[in-house]
Design a protein around this motif. Structure first.
Motif, mmCIF file in Angstrom:
data_model
loop_
_atom_site.group_PDB
_atom_site.id
_atom_site.type_symbol
_atom_site.label_atom_id
_atom_site.label_comp_id
_atom_site.label_asym_id
_atom_site.label_seq_id
_atom_site.Cartn_x
_atom_site.Cartn_y
_atom_site.Cartn_z
ATOM 1 N N ARG A 73 24.746 18.719 40.106
ATOM 2 C CA ARG A 73 23.818 17.494 40.503
ATOM 3 C C ARG A 73 22.391 17.880 41.631
ATOM 4 O O ARG A 73 23.807 18.595 42.446
ATOM 5 C CB ARG A 73 24.455 16.241 40.876
ATOM 6 C CG ARG A 73 25.216 15.539 40.019
ATOM 7 C CD ARG A 73 24.289 14.934 38.849
ATOM 8 N NE ARG A 73 23.225 13.845 38.769
ATOM 9 C CZ ARG A 73 23.423 12.045 39.177
ATOM 10 N NH1 ARG A 73 24.589 11.933 39.535
ATOM 11 N NH2 ARG A 73 22.477 11.132 39.745
ATOM 12 N N ASN A 116 13.737 3.432 36.059
ATOM 13 C CA ASN A 116 14.686 4.883 36.040
ATOM 14 C C ASN A 116 15.746 5.261 36.597
ATOM 15 O O ASN A 116 16.280 6.063 37.190
ATOM 16 C CB ASN A 116 14.266 5.295 34.551
ATOM 17 C CG ASN A 116 14.566 4.543 33.430
ATOM 18 O OD1 ASN A 116 15.323 3.739 33.183
ATOM 19 N ND2 ASN A 116 13.735 4.307 32.364
ATOM 20 N N THR A 119 17.895 4.136 39.459
ATOM 21 C CA THR A 119 19.060 4.339 38.596
ATOM 22 C C THR A 119 19.591 5.904 38.434
ATOM 23 O O THR A 119 20.790 5.754 39.401
ATOM 24 C CB THR A 119 19.647 4.027 37.126
ATOM 25 O OG1 THR A 119 18.336 2.280 36.916
ATOM 26 C CG2 THR A 119 20.292 4.119 36.550
ATOM 27 N N GLN A 120 19.280 6.724 39.287
ATOM 28 C CA GLN A 120 18.633 7.918 39.631
ATOM 29 C C GLN A 120 19.579 8.427 40.260
ATOM 30 O O GLN A 120 20.535 8.708 40.548
ATOM 31 C CB GLN A 120 17.870 9.498 38.783
ATOM 32 C CG GLN A 120 17.074 9.448 37.104
ATOM 33 C CD GLN A 120 16.184 9.682 37.709
ATOM 34 O OE1 GLN A 120 16.230 11.054 37.843
ATOM 35 N NE2 GLN A 120 15.444 9.659 35.806
ATOM 36 N N LYS A 122 20.558 6.088 42.441
ATOM 37 C CA LYS A 122 21.717 5.237 42.972
ATOM 38 C C LYS A 122 23.710 6.053 42.092
ATOM 39 O O LYS A 122 24.509 5.886 42.751
ATOM 40 C CB LYS A 122 22.122 3.887 41.789
ATOM 41 C CG LYS A 122 23.067 3.142 42.317
ATOM 42 C CD LYS A 122 23.073 1.460 41.366
ATOM 43 C CE LYS A 122 24.459 0.949 41.716
ATOM 44 N NZ LYS A 122 25.341 1.194 41.156
ATOM 45 N N THR A 123 23.138 6.838 40.853
ATOM 46 C CA THR A 123 24.142 7.233 40.437
ATOM 47 C C THR A 123 24.097 8.595 41.029
ATOM 48 O O THR A 123 25.409 9.568 41.318
ATOM 49 C CB THR A 123 23.797 7.874 38.660
ATOM 50 O OG1 THR A 123 22.422 8.934 38.748
ATOM 51 C CG2 THR A 123 23.744 6.955 38.329
ATOM 52 N N MET A 124 23.409 9.291 42.078
ATOM 53 C CA MET A 124 23.227 10.179 42.915
ATOM 54 C C MET A 124 24.674 9.784 43.969
ATOM 55 O O MET A 124 25.504 10.283 44.443
ATOM 56 C CB MET A 124 22.228 11.221 43.330
ATOM 57 C CG MET A 124 22.223 12.023 43.570
ATOM 58 S SD MET A 124 23.421 13.579 42.790
ATOM 59 C CE MET A 124 22.616 14.651 44.100
ATOM 60 N N ASP A 126 26.801 7.301 44.166
ATOM 61 C CA ASP A 126 28.010 7.180 43.486
ATOM 62 C C ASP A 126 28.821 8.384 43.406
ATOM 63 O O ASP A 126 30.169 8.754 43.687
ATOM 64 C CB ASP A 126 27.591 6.423 42.267
ATOM 65 C CG ASP A 126 26.770 4.911 42.318
ATOM 66 O OD1 ASP A 126 27.381 4.436 43.380
ATOM 67 O OD2 ASP A 126 26.378 4.484 41.357
ATOM 68 N N TYR A 127 27.800 9.373 42.472
ATOM 69 C CA TYR A 127 28.607 10.882 42.835
ATOM 70 C C TYR A 127 29.044 10.874 43.781
ATOM 71 O O TYR A 127 30.885 11.625 44.171
ATOM 72 C CB TYR A 127 27.417 11.762 42.233
ATOM 73 C CG TYR A 127 27.844 13.340 41.784
ATOM 74 C CD1 TYR A 127 28.730 13.807 40.896
ATOM 75 C CD2 TYR A 127 26.883 14.185 43.037
ATOM 76 C CE1 TYR A 127 29.161 15.056 41.123
ATOM 77 C CE2 TYR A 127 27.485 15.521 43.299
ATOM 78 C CZ TYR A 127 28.190 15.844 41.981
ATOM 79 O OH TYR A 127 28.702 16.614 42.210
ATOM 80 N N TYR A 148 20.803 4.858 48.660
ATOM 81 C CA TYR A 148 19.679 5.550 47.240
ATOM 82 C C TYR A 148 18.249 4.608 47.946
ATOM 83 O O TYR A 148 17.584 3.308 47.978
ATOM 84 C CB TYR A 148 20.261 5.613 46.571
ATOM 85 C CG TYR A 148 20.672 4.192 45.548
ATOM 86 C CD1 TYR A 148 19.841 3.257 45.387
ATOM 87 C CD2 TYR A 148 22.069 3.191 46.225
ATOM 88 C CE1 TYR A 148 19.594 1.968 44.443
ATOM 89 C CE2 TYR A 148 21.990 1.910 45.415
ATOM 90 C CZ TYR A 148 21.139 1.211 44.704
ATOM 91 O OH TYR A 148 21.241 0.081 44.352
#
Length: 214
Positions: A73, A116, A119-120, A122-124, A126-127, A148
């Motif tokens: 990532r 969008n 959201t990217q 946030k997923t980072m 969470d990762y 984030y």
């Protein structure tokens, strides 16, 4: 043009200079490909330089992060304050002139794009929360919370009061870096005052329609 030549006279319209310069560079702002990559890289560098220059925060990782299982990532910027790791997605994309005119279609399209991007981010976060140690990084042991956000060059209009888009009642997760740093370091001045009446003729409101003290 801010310059008008008439006979032996030259007239400078200083009031027109900002609009002239904006029109001059607007075409550059919407270029894609290599110019867009340079613009994006320059903005990311500026964000990271400002983070590094802020004494009360600790810069963390930037670039490609690899987890133990080989997943990758890319992280634009990040920093730690106390027990909080802030994951920052940098987006240096220009605003369509229709935004300033309140064009519904332009505002809707921009918000969908920003949503969008958030959201990217946030997923980072969470990762990293679920992969605290990778092949080329390690989340500090002191970190217990992951936040984030999306950093843009300009303040953005946030049309939703959904808590997913806000750090608190006054600070959106899509903001300029200065606002983020002020929030993270608890140095952001309070925008709303209970002493100001919303019926005042001089009343002003923030991006959520809340009253701003004069």
């Amino acid at each position: 043009m801010p310059i008008l030549v008439h006979g032996d006279y030259t007239v400078w319209d200083y009031a027109a200079i900002p609009n002239f310069l904006r029109a001059l560079v607007s075409s550059v702002g919407f270029l894609d490909g290599e110019p867009a990559n340079h613009k994006s890289a320059a903005f990311e560098k500026e964000v990271n330089d400002l983070i590094a220059a802020t004494n009360v925060v600790t810069p963390w990782e930037v670039g490609v992060l690899r987890s133990q299982d080989g997943r990758e990532r890319e992280l634009d910027a990040s920093f730690v304050v106390g027990d909080v790791l802030y994951v920052v997605e940098c987006k240096a994309f220009s605003a369509n002139p229709r935004i300033d005119r309140g064009d519904y279609g332009a505002l809707k399209g921009r918000w969908e794009t920003l949503d969008n991007y958030l959201t990217q981010a946030k997923t980072m976060a969470d990762y990293l929360k679920h992969n605290r140690a990778g092949r080329n990084y390690r989340v500090p042991d002191a970190v217990t919370r992951f936040e984030y956000c999306v950093c843009t060059p300009l303040a953005e209009y946030i049309p939703s009061s959904d808590k997913a888009y806000w750090f608190d009642e006054e600070t959106p997760r899509i903001c300029v870096l200065q606002e983020l740093l002020e929030y993270a370091t608890h140095e952001k001045p309070k925008l709303i005052s209970d002493d100001v009446s919303p019926t005042s003729s001089s009343a002003k409101f923030d991006r959520r329609g809340r009253l701003i003290p004069p």
